[in-house]
Design a protein around this motif. Structure first.
Motif, PDB file in Angstrom:
ATOM      1  N   VAL A   8       0.865  -1.179   0.000  1.00  8.99           N
ATOM      2  CA  VAL A   8       0.000   0.000   0.000  1.00  8.99           C
ATOM      3  C   VAL A   8       0.894   1.217   0.000  1.00  8.99           C
ATOM      4  CG1 VAL A   8      -1.833   1.239   1.182  1.00  8.99           C
ATOM      5  CG2 VAL A   8      -1.755  -1.257   1.276  1.00  8.99           C
ATOM      6  N   ASP A   9       0.821   1.996  -1.095  1.00  7.33           N
ATOM      7  CA  ASP A   9       1.669   3.170  -1.257  1.00  7.33           C
ATOM      8  C   ASP A   9       0.835   4.412  -0.953  1.00  7.33           C
ATOM      9  OD1 ASP A   9       3.455   5.084  -1.902  1.00  7.33           O
ATOM     10  OD2 ASP A   9       3.571   4.603  -4.051  1.00  7.33           O
ATOM     11  N   SER A  10       1.188   5.113   0.135  1.00  4.68           N
ATOM     12  CA  SER A  10       0.462   6.325   0.521  1.00  4.68           C
ATOM     13  C   SER A  10       1.288   7.566   0.287  1.00  4.68           C
ATOM     14  CB  SER A  10       0.062   6.253   2.003  1.00  4.68           C
ATOM     15  OG  SER A  10      -0.740   5.132   2.236  1.00  4.68           O
ATOM     16  N   SER A  11       2.329   7.466  -0.570  1.00  2.00           N
ATOM     17  CA  SER A  11       3.233   8.603  -0.759  1.00  2.00           C
ATOM     18  C   SER A  11       2.611   9.706  -1.597  1.00  2.00           C
ATOM     19  CB  SER A  11       4.533   8.113  -1.420  1.00  2.00           C
ATOM     20  OG  SER A  11       4.240   7.521  -2.683  1.00  2.00           O
ATOM     21  N   GLY A  12       1.636   9.387  -2.456  1.00  2.00           N
ATOM     22  CA  GLY A  12       1.009  10.397  -3.314  1.00  2.00           C
ATOM     23  C   GLY A  12      -0.183  11.053  -2.648  1.00  2.00           C
ATOM     24  N   PRO A  13      -0.980  11.766  -3.481  1.00  6.40           N
ATOM     25  CA  PRO A  13      -2.164  12.435  -2.918  1.00  6.40           C
ATOM     26  C   PRO A  13      -3.234  11.460  -2.470  1.00  6.40           C
ATOM     27  CG  PRO A  13      -2.114  12.658  -5.311  1.00  6.40           C
ATOM     28  CD  PRO A  13      -0.801  12.058  -4.911  1.00  6.40           C
ATOM     29  N   PHE A  14      -3.180  10.212  -2.967  1.00  2.42           N
ATOM     30  CA  PHE A  14      -4.126   9.210  -2.509  1.00  2.42           C
ATOM     31  C   PHE A  14      -3.415   7.856  -2.501  1.00  2.42           C
ATOM     32  CE2 PHE A  14      -4.627   9.840  -7.054  1.00  2.42           C
ATOM     33  CZ  PHE A  14      -4.506   8.565  -7.572  1.00  2.42           C
ATOM     34  N   SER A  15      -3.960   6.921  -1.735  1.00  4.74           N
ATOM     35  CA  SER A  15      -3.334   5.606  -1.614  1.00  4.74           C
ATOM     36  C   SER A  15      -3.652   4.745  -2.826  1.00  4.74           C
ATOM     37  CB  SER A  15      -3.826   4.922  -0.335  1.00  4.74           C
ATOM     38  OG  SER A  15      -3.426   5.644   0.798  1.00  4.74           O
ATOM     39  N   ASP A  19      -7.743   6.889   3.667  1.00  9.48           N
ATOM     40  CA  ASP A  19      -8.361   7.380   4.898  1.00  9.48           C
ATOM     41  C   ASP A  19      -8.675   6.231   5.846  1.00  9.48           C
ATOM     42  OD1 ASP A  19      -8.220   9.937   3.931  1.00  9.48           O
ATOM     43  OD2 ASP A  19     -10.293   9.953   3.154  1.00  9.48           O
ATOM     44  N   ARG A  20      -9.143   5.114   5.271  1.00  3.50           N
ATOM     45  CA  ARG A  20      -9.493   3.975   6.115  1.00  3.50           C
ATOM     46  C   ARG A  20      -8.244   3.383   6.772  1.00  3.50           C
ATOM     47  NH1 ARG A  20     -12.488   1.974   9.855  1.00  3.50           N
ATOM     48  NH2 ARG A  20     -12.831  -0.299   9.753  1.00  3.50           N
ATOM     49  N   ILE A  21      -7.162   3.281   6.002  1.00  4.59           N
ATOM     50  CA  ILE A  21      -5.922   2.723   6.567  1.00  4.59           C
ATOM     51  C   ILE A  21      -5.369   3.652   7.637  1.00  4.59           C
ATOM     52  CG2 ILE A  21      -3.509   2.207   6.002  1.00  4.59           C
ATOM     53  CD1 ILE A  21      -4.526   1.011   3.380  1.00  4.59           C
ATOM     54  N   THR A  22      -5.439   4.961   7.410  1.00  2.16           N
ATOM     55  CA  THR A  22      -4.994   5.914   8.436  1.00  2.16           C
ATOM     56  C   THR A  22      -5.790   5.736   9.717  1.00  2.16           C
ATOM     57  OG1 THR A  22      -4.360   7.517   6.736  1.00  2.16           O
ATOM     58  CG2 THR A  22      -4.744   8.372   8.966  1.00  2.16           C
ATOM     59  N   ALA A  23      -7.111   5.526   9.576  1.00  2.00           N
ATOM     60  CA  ALA A  23      -7.951   5.319  10.752  1.00  2.00           C
ATOM     61  C   ALA A  23      -7.561   4.037  11.482  1.00  2.00           C
ATOM     62  CB  ALA A  23      -9.423   5.276  10.344  1.00  2.00           C
TER      63      ALA A  23
END
Length: 918
Positions: A696-703, A845-849
């Motif tokens: 899961v790559d979250s480096s950009g504006p969205f995952s 957002d879900r992974i951040t949560a």
């Protein structure tokens, strides 16, 4: 009350439809108009019947019986006209209105055909019409040699003078010119119209007026019908000229056409304004020329529709619109063939051969089609009409009318803030529909007072509720005395005819009477079955008389118990109990004597053992009299309050226990067993499954999801031909092993709660996914230990991530396993499905949560909470058990370089579609 005039509309339509109609090949949008004054005459009847609480109507028939009718009416149409007219008056009785009829024939003199006789029922009305029609034909001898208009009209006026406190009207039939017994036509016309009519000229301007003005001044609309037949006419030029006087006699002002050497010009026979209308408070008249039977019949049906409270709208090209708020409508056509098609989606159709639920009434070749709309929203919209009729028109009905809490003649106090109250209610035909003024484009009340013969608009302080209750407060006439005539109108937008009521107010000097300090009393809230609503009525004694008697009616004139929206219907009006401490019960009411300048306080209490959440409005009649004076006060007093239910926790618990013991528990158990037996995943039929190790790559504006590569670099998530494996067909199951956790049907203990399906993550993992139909929240679902899914496994997918991965820093890539189910399809469809999942909005957002959830659990665990879930080493995802003969896709811990090489040949029979040709 406009439902009371519906029968009148039918009665008047029956008068003239019998003259006969002919159909043509085309539809005209509308027939030629009768005069605006004639239409106003019908409105006068409507307004009269809408005003006051007691409704009654007296109808007098004045019928020409001269010998010329053998030529002008050889088919004796007038007999059918009268018979149908009287028969239709029976509908008034069904609507609760008191009806009387009387009739006289005239020729060379007058003879009474029927004295005032009440119409007791619909059946009695039919019998009265039949007997009267037979008497009309019974005329012979010298009696038939003249057409004495004046003699007939004077007889009718004397009979109508006996009509007291009723709405009254006269229907006058004649077929020829005025021809009195005296032989002096001009003298007779002068007596009926004005004194200066001569053969040398038509008088103009104002004058003193004759008998026809007396009808107008008495508020009696005259509907004059001139029956003629040009083919059989033998009238001389003088007779043709004299017939031209009938319209100004009836309508008050009209042109008399010149004939031969006889003059023409405008003739005024009554008090009219610049537009030809009678002054407010007087009646207008309607002249209807029957020379064209088709036009006559259709036009009279149209005016009848207006009297019934409808607003006439032309039907153009066979199309018309029924707007919101319509309770019903009528389509009137000058033919016997018709067909109606409802709005798209309504599935409504009706015709003359298959009328269905509509009511179609035919008479003399014309048809009136009545359609009830009620609460059926599908009937609101555009309709279509097909007919060969030459004339057609639409009349819309709101089914609403105004009821006032006063009689047509009532009293108010001088120098006092009087309150006028009433309500908008449904007519009898639509009584089952609730009143909701929000349905209309407009719901605007206006009020006018008659001052010096003109209606003057008044600013009013009017409050109303959407269910129709209204109240006009602070209506203070000042120190003036005498009478006021008040007109109240409710406008409901351009599509509907306004509703108008009028009543007379006698202003009484309050200084000579005992009067209430306010005519609106608000009580406290009535709470529960044992509660009491209380309030105070303050009575002020006279200041110019020694004493006055104040009385309140024993029972309310009106009591409305309006339930709060959403409450279950309940009728408890008969259960109310009232106490007026300080008043003594007498045959005249609850009374008290109040001395000069004395103030008395009356305590009012209201009870009801049946509780409900509602608003109560009651109207009580107040009378106040002073011995030795003629002054008297007679007006309503409004008492209102709210009612609320009261709950008792002990009673509720006891009731629950009783219900459980009495049999509620068993049905609940049965319902739970039904849920248990019926809540299963759909059968597995041609369902495919794939499992991908991903980062899961979250480096950009969205995952986004990327395929795990052989080293640090990873490539886009792609699908190889053999990634999706066919699963064995299975019957509907309650639990299913996904290979990365268990999917199971969930049945709540309470059987009325909704069942659902969820995917439980393996121990030490979290599951991420999105189900469009998901609404369920629980501790496990919110924490990611479970995911709500579809009962159709072919629609489900999930990303499974170890807890240890979620503890990484926010900038680090996470390892996980993507499990995707699908219906058997081709490679392109599989690639599209996986591609959409890999870029699913909201994934980051879900992974951040979930990172936050895992972190908080770590803190709690360190503080002494341990859920016992083992941590899982990244890359140690279990490989699901597959049926014998199936080849698993690449899994973590195995080099995935095969994805960068040509596809391997399948190790078992191909269960997914082959790759597209190169």
């Amino acid at each position: 009350m406009k439902h009371l005039v519906r029968g009148f509309a039918l009665a008047l339509s029956a008068l003239f439809v019998a003259a006969g109609l002919s159909a043509t090949s085309s539809i005209r949008a509308t027939a030629a108009e009768v005069s605006a004054v004639a239409e106003r005459a019908f409105e006068d009847v409507t307004t009269c019947l809408t005003s006051g609480r007691e409704k009654s109507l007296d109808v007098f028939y004045l019928i020409d019986q001269s010998g010329s009718l053998a030529r002008t009416d050889p088919d004796e149409v007038r007999v059918e006209i009268i018979r149908n007219s009287v028969a239709e008056l029976g509908s008034f009785v069904e609507q609760g209105i008191s009806v009387r009829i009387a009739a006289a024939g005239f020729g060379d003199g007058v003879r009474e055909l029927k004295g005032w006789e009440p119409v007791e029922s619909s059946a009695a009305a039919v019998e009265l019409g039949e007997s009267l029609s037979l008497k009309i034909l019974d005329a012979s001898g010298p009696y038939t040699e003249k057409t004495d208009w004046e003699a007939g009209l004077r007889f009718a006026k004397q009979a109508l003078d006996e009509s007291v406190d009723s709405c009254a009207m006269m229907i006058w039939f004649t077929d020829g010119a005025i021809n009195p017994r005296s032989g002096d036509q001009l003298a007779s016309l002068s007596s009926l119209c004005r004194p200066d009519i001569t053969v040398g000229g038509i008088p103009s301007g104002t004058s003193t007026y004759g008998l026809m003005q007396e009808f107008r001044s008495a508020g009696i609309p005259v509907f004059g019908v001139f029956l003629s037949n040009d083919e059989n006419s033998e009238a001389s030029s003088d007779e043709l000229w004299l017939t031209g006087f009938m319209k100004p006699l009836v309508e008050g002002r009209a042109q008399v056409a010149p004939v031969a050497d006889r003059p023409g010009g405008e003739l005024r026979c009554g008090e009219v304004d610049a537009n030809g209308f009678a002054p407010p408070g007087q009646a207008n008249g309607a002249f209807i020329d029957a020379a064209d039977p088709v036009l006559l019949a259709f036009q009279f049906l149209k005016i009848g529709g207006q009297i019934s409270g409808g607003n006439g709208i032309a039907i153009t090209d066979g199309r018309f619109v029924v707007p919101q708020g319509t309770a019903g409508f009528q389509v009137i056509v000058s033919s016997t063939d018709w067909a109606l098609l409802g709005p798209e989606g309504s599935e409504f159709s009706a015709s003359d051969t298959a009328p269905g639920v509509v009511v179609a009434a035919q008479s003399g070749g014309a048809t009136k089609v009545s359609v009830g709309v009620g609460a059926d929203e599908s009937l609101v919209g555009q309709w279509q009409l097909a007919t060969s009729a030459e004339y057609s028109e639409l009349f819309l009905y709101t089914g609403l009318t105004i009821e006032l809490d006063r009689e047509k003649v009532s009293t108010i106090l001088s120098d006092f803030d009087n309150t006028l109250t009433g309500r908008v209610v449904r007519t009898q035909q639509f009584k089952s529909l609730p009143v909701d003024l929000q349905l209309y484009a407009d719901s605007n009340f206006t009020m006018s007072l008659l001052e010096n013969g003109a209606l003057v608009s008044q600013d009013i302080d009017l409050d109303y509720t959407n269910d129709g209750q209204f109240k006009i407060e602070r209506f203070n006439p000042g120190s003036q005395s005498g009478e006021l005539e008040l007109w109240l109108t409710l406008n409901l937008g351009d599509s509907f005819q306004p509703i108008t009521s009028r009543f007379n107010l006698n202003i009484v000097d309050k200084t000579s009477l005992a009067t209430p300090a306010s005519d609106v009393i608000e009580l406290s809230v009535l709470e529960g079955p044992s509660g009491v609503a209380t309030g105070v009525l303050t009575i002020t004694g006279p200041n110019v008389s020694s004493a006055s008697t104040f009385c309140l009616s024993l029972e309310p004139n009106r009591l409305d118990d309006t339930l709060v929206r959403g409450e279950q219907p309940i009728d408890r009006s008969a259960d109310f109990g009232w106490t007026f401490a300080g008043l003594t019960s007498t045959p005249n009411g609850n009374c008290v004597d109040v001395a000069q300048d004395e103030t008395k306080t009356i305590t009012i209490e209201a009870r009801n053992p049946t509780q409900a959440n509602s608003v109560i409005t009651s109207s009580w009649q107040v009378t106040s009299t002073t011995p030795g004076t003629a002054a008297a006060f007679d007006a309503p007093l409004t008492i209102g309050f709210e009612s609320t239910t009261q709950s008792n926790r002990a009673v509720e618990i006891g009731a629950i226990i009783v219900l459980l013991i009495g049999g509620l528990l068993l049905p609940l158990v049965v319902m739970w067993l039904i849920n248990w037996a019926g809540t299963r995943f759909l059968p597995m039929d041609s369902v495919m499954r794939a499992s991908f190790p991903v980062t899961v790559d979250s480096s950009g504006p969205f995952s986004r999801l990327l395929l795990v590569g052989p080293g640090a670099d990873t490539g886009p998530l792609t699908v190889a031909p053999d990634d999706f494996k066919n699963l064995m067909d299975q019957k509907a199951l309650r639990d299913y092993d996904t290979g990365m956790g268990t999917a199971q049907a969930k049945i709540p203990l309470f059987p009325l709660a909704a069942t659902w399906y969820q995917w439980d993550a393996p121990a030490g993992h979290r599951v991420v996914g999105f189900y469009d139909g998901g609404t369920k929240h629980s501790a496990d679902i919110d924490a990611g230990r479970a995911l709500e899914v579809s009962p159709n496994m072919a629609e489900n997918w999930a990303l499974v991530v170890p807890d240890s991965e979620l503890r990484k820093g926010s900038a680090e890539k996470l390892l996980g396993q993507l499990v995707v189910f699908s219906r058997m399809s081709n490679l392109g469809d599989y690639q599209k499905r996986v591609g959409e999942i890999s870029l699913k909005p909201g994934l980051g957002d879900r992974i951040t949560a979930l990172r936050a959830v895992v972190e908080s659990e770590v803190v709690e665990k360190g503080a002494g909470r341990d859920d016992g879930a083992p941590d899982v080493v990244p890359g140690s995802f279990p490989v699901p058990d597959l049926p014998s003969g199936f080849t698993p896709s690449s899994s973590p811990g195995v080099q995935t370089t095969s994805r960068l090489q040509p596809p391997r040949p399948p190790q078992s029979r191909p269960l997914a579609p082959p790759p597209p040709p190169q």
